[in-house]
Motif scaffolding. Structure first.
Motif, PDB file in Angstrom:
ATOM      1  N   GLN A  24       0.820  -1.206   0.000  1.00  0.00           N
ATOM      2  CA  GLN A  24       0.000   0.000   0.000  1.00  0.00           C
ATOM      3  C   GLN A  24       0.858   1.262   0.000  1.00  0.00           C
ATOM      4  O   GLN A  24       0.590   2.203  -0.746  1.00  0.00           O
ATOM      5  CB  GLN A  24      -0.908  -0.024   1.230  1.00  0.00           C
ATOM      6  N   LEU A  27       2.544   1.585  -3.563  1.00  0.00           N
ATOM      7  CA  LEU A  27       1.627   2.063  -4.598  1.00  0.00           C
ATOM      8  C   LEU A  27       1.255   3.526  -4.371  1.00  0.00           C
ATOM      9  O   LEU A  27       1.178   4.312  -5.322  1.00  0.00           O
ATOM     10  CB  LEU A  27       0.353   1.204  -4.609  1.00  0.00           C
ATOM     11  N   THR A  28       1.033   3.870  -3.110  1.00  0.00           N
ATOM     12  CA  THR A  28       0.674   5.247  -2.811  1.00  0.00           C
ATOM     13  C   THR A  28       1.776   6.203  -3.256  1.00  0.00           C
ATOM     14  O   THR A  28       1.508   7.231  -3.886  1.00  0.00           O
ATOM     15  CB  THR A  28       0.399   5.415  -1.297  1.00  0.00           C
ATOM     16  N   ILE A  31       1.811   6.439  -7.139  1.00  0.00           N
ATOM     17  CA  ILE A  31       0.694   7.190  -7.716  1.00  0.00           C
ATOM     18  C   ILE A  31       0.793   8.665  -7.352  1.00  0.00           C
ATOM     19  O   ILE A  31       0.698   9.539  -8.214  1.00  0.00           O
ATOM     20  CB  ILE A  31      -0.660   6.630  -7.228  1.00  0.00           C
ATOM     21  N   VAL A 282      -8.055  15.292  -6.592  1.00  0.00           N
ATOM     22  CA  VAL A 282      -9.003  14.521  -5.780  1.00  0.00           C
ATOM     23  C   VAL A 282      -8.426  13.132  -5.481  1.00  0.00           C
ATOM     24  O   VAL A 282      -8.454  12.657  -4.343  1.00  0.00           O
ATOM     25  CB  VAL A 282     -10.369  14.400  -6.504  1.00  0.00           C
ATOM     26  N   ILE A 283      -7.856  12.507  -6.507  1.00  0.00           N
ATOM     27  CA  ILE A 283      -7.290  11.165  -6.321  1.00  0.00           C
ATOM     28  C   ILE A 283      -6.203  11.185  -5.250  1.00  0.00           C
ATOM     29  O   ILE A 283      -6.196  10.363  -4.325  1.00  0.00           O
ATOM     30  CB  ILE A 283      -6.743  10.611  -7.652  1.00  0.00           C
ATOM     31  N   VAL A 286      -7.746  11.789  -1.635  1.00  0.00           N
ATOM     32  CA  VAL A 286      -8.469  10.633  -1.113  1.00  0.00           C
ATOM     33  C   VAL A 286      -7.510   9.474  -0.854  1.00  0.00           C
ATOM     34  O   VAL A 286      -7.629   8.763   0.140  1.00  0.00           O
ATOM     35  CB  VAL A 286      -9.598  10.220  -2.088  1.00  0.00           C
ATOM     36  N   LEU A 287      -6.538   9.326  -1.744  1.00  0.00           N
ATOM     37  CA  LEU A 287      -5.593   8.229  -1.609  1.00  0.00           C
ATOM     38  C   LEU A 287      -4.802   8.322  -0.306  1.00  0.00           C
ATOM     39  O   LEU A 287      -4.667   7.336   0.430  1.00  0.00           O
ATOM     40  CB  LEU A 287      -4.636   8.236  -2.811  1.00  0.00           C
ATOM     41  N   PHE A 289      -5.623   9.862   2.365  1.00  0.00           N
ATOM     42  CA  PHE A 289      -6.579   9.656   3.438  1.00  0.00           C
ATOM     43  C   PHE A 289      -6.844   8.154   3.643  1.00  0.00           C
ATOM     44  O   PHE A 289      -6.778   7.642   4.770  1.00  0.00           O
ATOM     45  CB  PHE A 289      -7.866  10.395   3.041  1.00  0.00           C
ATOM     46  N   ILE A 290      -7.099   7.456   2.543  1.00  0.00           N
ATOM     47  CA  ILE A 290      -7.377   6.017   2.613  1.00  0.00           C
ATOM     48  C   ILE A 290      -6.165   5.270   3.165  1.00  0.00           C
ATOM     49  O   ILE A 290      -6.288   4.371   4.008  1.00  0.00           O
ATOM     50  CB  ILE A 290      -7.704   5.471   1.205  1.00  0.00           C
ATOM     51  N   THR A 291      -4.992   5.624   2.674  1.00  0.00           N
ATOM     52  CA  THR A 291      -3.775   4.964   3.145  1.00  0.00           C
ATOM     53  C   THR A 291      -3.601   5.169   4.647  1.00  0.00           C
ATOM     54  O   THR A 291      -3.285   4.233   5.389  1.00  0.00           O
ATOM     55  CB  THR A 291      -2.550   5.500   2.388  1.00  0.00           C
ATOM     56  N   LEU A 293      -5.926   5.784   6.878  1.00  0.00           N
ATOM     57  CA  LEU A 293      -6.913   4.989   7.604  1.00  0.00           C
ATOM     58  C   LEU A 293      -6.540   3.510   7.600  1.00  0.00           C
ATOM     59  O   LEU A 293      -6.694   2.816   8.597  1.00  0.00           O
ATOM     60  CB  LEU A 293      -8.300   5.175   6.966  1.00  0.00           C
ATOM     61  N   GLY A 294      -6.037   3.052   6.448  1.00  0.00           N
ATOM     62  CA  GLY A 294      -5.659   1.649   6.338  1.00  0.00           C
ATOM     63  C   GLY A 294      -4.546   1.294   7.297  1.00  0.00           C
ATOM     64  O   GLY A 294      -4.611   0.279   8.006  1.00  0.00           O
ATOM     65  N   GLY A 297      -5.830   1.365  10.776  1.00  0.00           N
ATOM     66  CA  GLY A 297      -6.674   0.195  11.021  1.00  0.00           C
ATOM     67  C   GLY A 297      -5.844  -1.044  11.303  1.00  0.00           C
ATOM     68  O   GLY A 297      -6.119  -1.802  12.240  1.00  0.00           O
ATOM     69  N   MET A 298      -4.785  -1.252  10.505  1.00  0.00           N
ATOM     70  CA  MET A 298      -3.920  -2.417  10.695  1.00  0.00           C
ATOM     71  C   MET A 298      -3.213  -2.347  12.032  1.00  0.00           C
ATOM     72  O   MET A 298      -3.047  -3.369  12.719  1.00  0.00           O
ATOM     73  CB  MET A 298      -2.878  -2.497   9.572  1.00  0.00           C
TER      74      MET A 298
ATOM     75  N   PHE B 319      -5.459   3.526  -8.242  1.00  0.00           N
ATOM     76  CA  PHE B 319      -6.026   4.008  -6.986  1.00  0.00           C
ATOM     77  C   PHE B 319      -6.987   2.966  -6.407  1.00  0.00           C
ATOM     78  O   PHE B 319      -6.938   2.642  -5.225  1.00  0.00           O
ATOM     79  CB  PHE B 319      -6.738   5.334  -7.265  1.00  0.00           C
ATOM     80  N   ASN B 326      -5.858  -2.206   0.738  1.00  0.00           N
ATOM     81  CA  ASN B 326      -6.294  -1.737   2.030  1.00  0.00           C
ATOM     82  C   ASN B 326      -7.380  -2.649   2.595  1.00  0.00           C
ATOM     83  O   ASN B 326      -7.343  -3.085   3.752  1.00  0.00           O
ATOM     84  CB  ASN B 326      -6.868  -0.328   1.813  1.00  0.00           C
ATOM     85  N   LEU B 330      -7.560  -5.069   5.983  1.00  0.00           N
ATOM     86  CA  LEU B 330      -8.588  -4.941   7.012  1.00  0.00           C
ATOM     87  C   LEU B 330      -9.402  -6.231   7.150  1.00  0.00           C
ATOM     88  O   LEU B 330      -9.767  -6.642   8.253  1.00  0.00           O
ATOM     89  CB  LEU B 330      -9.501  -3.756   6.690  1.00  0.00           C
TER      90      LEU B 330
END
Lengths: 401, 437
Positions: A24, A27-28, A31, A282-283, A286-287, A289-291, A293-294, A297-298, B319, B326, B330
């Motif tokens: 993750q 890739l982040t 990108i 936007v990508i 959001v990316l 942010f998602i990373t 959170l991921g 979370g882990m 993306f 992800n 989870l």
């Protein structure tokens, strides 16, 4: 140093989740760095200095449908009358408008003889003798057009005598000498360069010839004309609202439309670039942010799974800081691997973009910037659950389950 | 069993609200963005005339100068000269084909109070309408004779008919194009190919013309081209006649060739034509040739989809893949945490397959929820596109294919992502957890 090896060993026991985080992060990075670079390139393109006071120039399109109208006379009258509107600085009929994606280009040579000549095409702006100032340009060297320079093409074979060109065109055609006073050739027609303007963009913002432009003091009796009006800044809105009616009152046997400022026009010429930057922005957002959170979370999951171990360590004397640094070290190891892989992936992706879509080579600073922000994201998203872990009571070690 | 699994899935998802909403959100973001990009791409790459896109061919001729370069991938110019167009038009009467170009007028009705409208017009011959599947609401196209002996006849669109007359059958009525009177012979049904493939010079998603006039008029009434006019030869073109005999490239040319034999026949004829022009000394290049491209090839050749659009689709799917990675993480966390439960179930007799499919159903539900939310996100994205960018009205609209593919892509992608976690959990040995319990 001592703590790394047990942390590493513990990590190896849950390989899959470690690999997923590494993937993750990698890739982040790939990108985000590429997308950020494309955004940067596009913003640069959109912000280039066009040399035109875009917000102050109003353009309009006119079409004479009645052959009884003396078009050339009417165009002169229009310019003269429009200048009486308060706030109008200069006005001229013109064949094309800069930044509009539509216009005409002329093939030019720097000498009569075709052999060995430097030739190029250039955007050609034909209009009244005050056309240069109607586009907000100043003749920096040489002189502006005079009324007696005007050529009126009615039979179709009248040819222009003089021209004012942009510095970029001058540099290209006459690289080793002063262009002012020289003659350039369009077909075999000699045209004398009487003036130079520093910088002005032509119609086609996405082509390399955009800065090569020329002005010609020539009007013909074609039905289709544009009109360019430069207005004092605070009067633009008023002139914009009344220009059409004003021109129609002068001569009703024509259609007048597409009246807008060049700034508005520029906006639509760069529309695709704006779309691209907005979507990529936007990508990226959001990316990240998602990373975040991921990863959080882990880490939360890891903390929960190891509650008992953490309690035991605490009971055996580990401080809260020890627990936090345990998780921080773990994520540091993961991040370093992820980042290394990310750098490689970023270049692979960039290579692909370069070979298929002619994008530019990625600058390392973009990867560095991305890495820096990913590190911040990782630290923040690990710190919160790690702090929670450090608060686990040592008593938990004594409980079963 | 399936409904029971679904019930279990919802129960399990409710138990971990934080990670469930995180996963749904991740999938939804991934689907939302990639569907927005994919919709733009999908509309751009749509076949504008699927029923015969394989039978319509645009003609290109490599007839430019020895050293001319064009911005096309094979260096062949996109348009043809008036000379070539008329030469070819007069041959091969057994097939439908037509030269064409764009001009324009101020259009007026006979009512002197009517404010004239500026409209571009297509100059073409009668085959144009049947070739491009344009149907008539009233009247029909001009006769074959008019393609040779010009007459001031015009076909207009229903939209223009509404503007001029407020609708109704107005064939036979007069309208004015600039100062000339034209008689309406036909009014066509609404027609707006997207992309507007037959003439890509002035944009890909532009409105088609609303006025159509016979090509035979062009030479005598000196119709100006409102499209691209490209010269490669240094020619002084001061009169219209000079333009017609010049090497200026400004016309489009299309063939309708219903089968392979027709294609081969025309191809052979064109090869002969090129050889003849070469002999006459007009075509100078060694690689002088004719090129026929059908609609799909023509759109690809003109890069109608656009690099930006492709890059956006690629990046948005990357993306989406991050979002899925992800989600895998989870899911793995969530499933492994429920391993003790699974242990009990396994000990009570649940087979591996049952545990596996139960978890996959849970993943599928997750994917569906994420996909539906993603669809909402994509709609929001498209609405934003429409409101912030001109001309995206047609482009930024999801058709049924796109609407259906969003949840399907979401479910398939999530289920694929869920295979590994589900497999991990079903391979847990029941005994381990029973012991600690």
């Amino acid at each position: 140093m001592l703590v790394i090896s047990p942390i590493f060993n513990a990590m190896m026991r849950s390989k899959s989740s470690v690999i997923l985080i590494i993937l993750q992060i990698a890739l982040t990075i790939a990108i985000v760095s590429n997308a950020a670079y494309i955004i940067h390139e596009r913003i640069n393109v959109m912000q280039r200095d066009t040399g035109i006071p875009e917000a102050q120039i109003i353009k309009t399109h006119m079409y004479f449908y009645d052959e009884d109208v003396d078009i050339i006379k009417q165009l002169a009258l229009d310019a003269q009358q429009v200048k009486t509107i308060p706030g109008v600085i200069e006005a001229s009929a013109i064949n094309a408008i800069p930044l509009s994606d539509s216009g005409s280009s002329w093939m030019l040579r720097n000498q009569l003889e075709n052999n060995g000549a430097i030739s190029t095409s250039a955007g050609a702006f034909l209009g009244d003798y005050n056309v240069v100032s109607a586009l907000g340009q100043k003749v920096s060297r040489g002189r502006n057009f005079r009324p007696d320079d005007m050529v009126y093409r009615t039979k179709g074979d009248e040819v222009p005598q003089v021209t004012i060109i942009t510095q970029a065109l001058a540099d290209l055609l006459f690289p080793s000498q002063e262009a002012l006073g020289q003659t350039l050739y369009s077909l075999d027609i000699p045209i004398k360069i009487i003036g130079i303007v520093d910088r002005m963009y032509g119609p086609w913002v996405h082509f390399n010839m955009v800065e090569r432009n020329m002005f010609i003091p020539m009007l013909s009796d074609r039905k289709n004309y544009r009109f360019s009006v430069i207005v004092e800044e605070d009067k633009v809105d008023r002139v914009l609202s009344e220009l059409n009616d004003f021109l129609l009152r002068l001569e009703g046997r024509r259609v007048i439309n597409h009246t807008m400022t060049v700034a508005q026009l520029k906006d639509s010429s760069y529309q695709n670039d704006r779309l691209m930057t907005n979507m990529l922005f936007v990508i990226i957002t959001v990316l990240v942010f998602i990373t975040a959170l991921g990863i959080a979370g882990m880490t939360i999951f890891n903390v929960n799974r190891r509650q008992k171990q953490i309690g035991t360590r605490r009971a055996l004397g580990a401080s809260k800081g020890d627990i936090i640094s345990y998780f921080m070290t773990e994520s540091a190891i993961i991040s370093v691997i992820g980042i290394a892989l990310g750098v490689i992936t970023a270049f692979v992706l960039n290579n692909y973009l370069m070979s298929y879509f002619n994008s530019a080579a990625l600058e390392f600073s973009y990867i560095a910037g991305t890495i820096a922000s990913i590190v911040v994201v990782v630290i923040v998203s690990v710190l919160v659950p790690a702090r929670k872990a450090s608060l686990i009571s040592p008593a938990i070690a004594t409980r079963s389950v | 069993m399936f409904t029971y699994y679904i019930k279990l899935a919802f129960k399990s998802l409710k138990k971990t609200p934080f990670s469930t909403s995180l996963m749904i959100l991740a999938i939804a973001c991934g689907i939302g963005i990639s569907m927005t990009a994919l919709t733009l791409n999908h509309v751009r790459s749509a076949d504008p005339i699927p029923e015969k896109s394989g039978q319509l061919f645009s003609l290109q001729l490599q007839a430019s100068g020895k050293h001319s370069t064009w911005q096309t991938s094979d260096n062949v110019p996109l348009q043809v000269t008036y000379q070539d167009a008329t030469n070819i038009m007069r041959t091969l009467p057994e097939y439908k084909h037509t030269p064409m170009f764009k001009t324009g007028y101020a259009v007026r009705s006979s009512d002197p109070k009517f404010a004239p409208l500026i409209h571009s017009a297509r100059v073409t011959n009668r085959h144009f309408f049947s070739m491009f599947n344009i149907t008539f609401l009233y009247g029909s196209v001009w006769s074959e004779k008019v393609d040779e002996n010009p007459a001031n006849l015009v076909v207009i669109s229903e939209e223009l008919n509404q503007k001029l007359f407020g609708g109704g059958d107005n064939t036979g009525e007069k309208i004015y194009l600039d100062k000339e009177a034209f008689r309406i012979v036909g009014i066509i049904n609404p027609w707006a190919p997207s992309p507007n493939y037959y003439d890509l010079n002035n944009g890909v998603f532009v409105d088609p013309e609303h006025v159509f006039i016979p090509f035979s008029l062009s030479a005598i009434t000196e119709l100006n081209s409102w499209g691209n006019n490209n010269g490669w030869k240094e020619e002084a073109i001061h009169t219209y006649q000079a333009k017609l005999t010049s090497e200026n490239l400004w016309l489009q040319y299309w063939f309708e060739l219903p089968n392979k034999e027709a294609y081969e026949h025309v191809k052979q004829h064109l090869t002969g034509y090129v050889a003849q022009q070469k002999k006459l000394g007009r075509f100078e290049r060694d690689d002088a040739r004719s090129v026929l491209r059908n609609v799909k090839e023509w759109l690809a050749y003109n890069n109608v989809v656009g690099d930006d659009s492709n890059v956006l689709v690629g990046v948005s799917f990357l993306f989406l893949s991050v979002c899925l990675v992800n989600t895998i993480g989870l899911l793995l966390a969530k499933f492994l945490r429920s391993a003790p439960n699974v242990g009990v179930r396994r000990a009570l007799g649940a087979s591996k397959e049952q545990v596996f499919s139960q978890h996959l159903v849970e993943v599928g539900v997750l994917g569906l929820l994420g996909g539906l939310l993603g669809l909402v996100f994509a709609q929001v994205g498209l609405i934003l596109l429409k409101t912030h960018f001109d001309g995206y009205d047609v482009l930024a609209t999801m058709d049924l294919t796109m609407l259906l593919s969003a949840p399907i892509i979401a479910v398939v992608a999530t289920v694929l992502a869920g295979i590994y976690p589900a497999w991990r959990v079903c391979t847990t040995l029941p005994s381990i957890y029973l012991k600690t319990q």
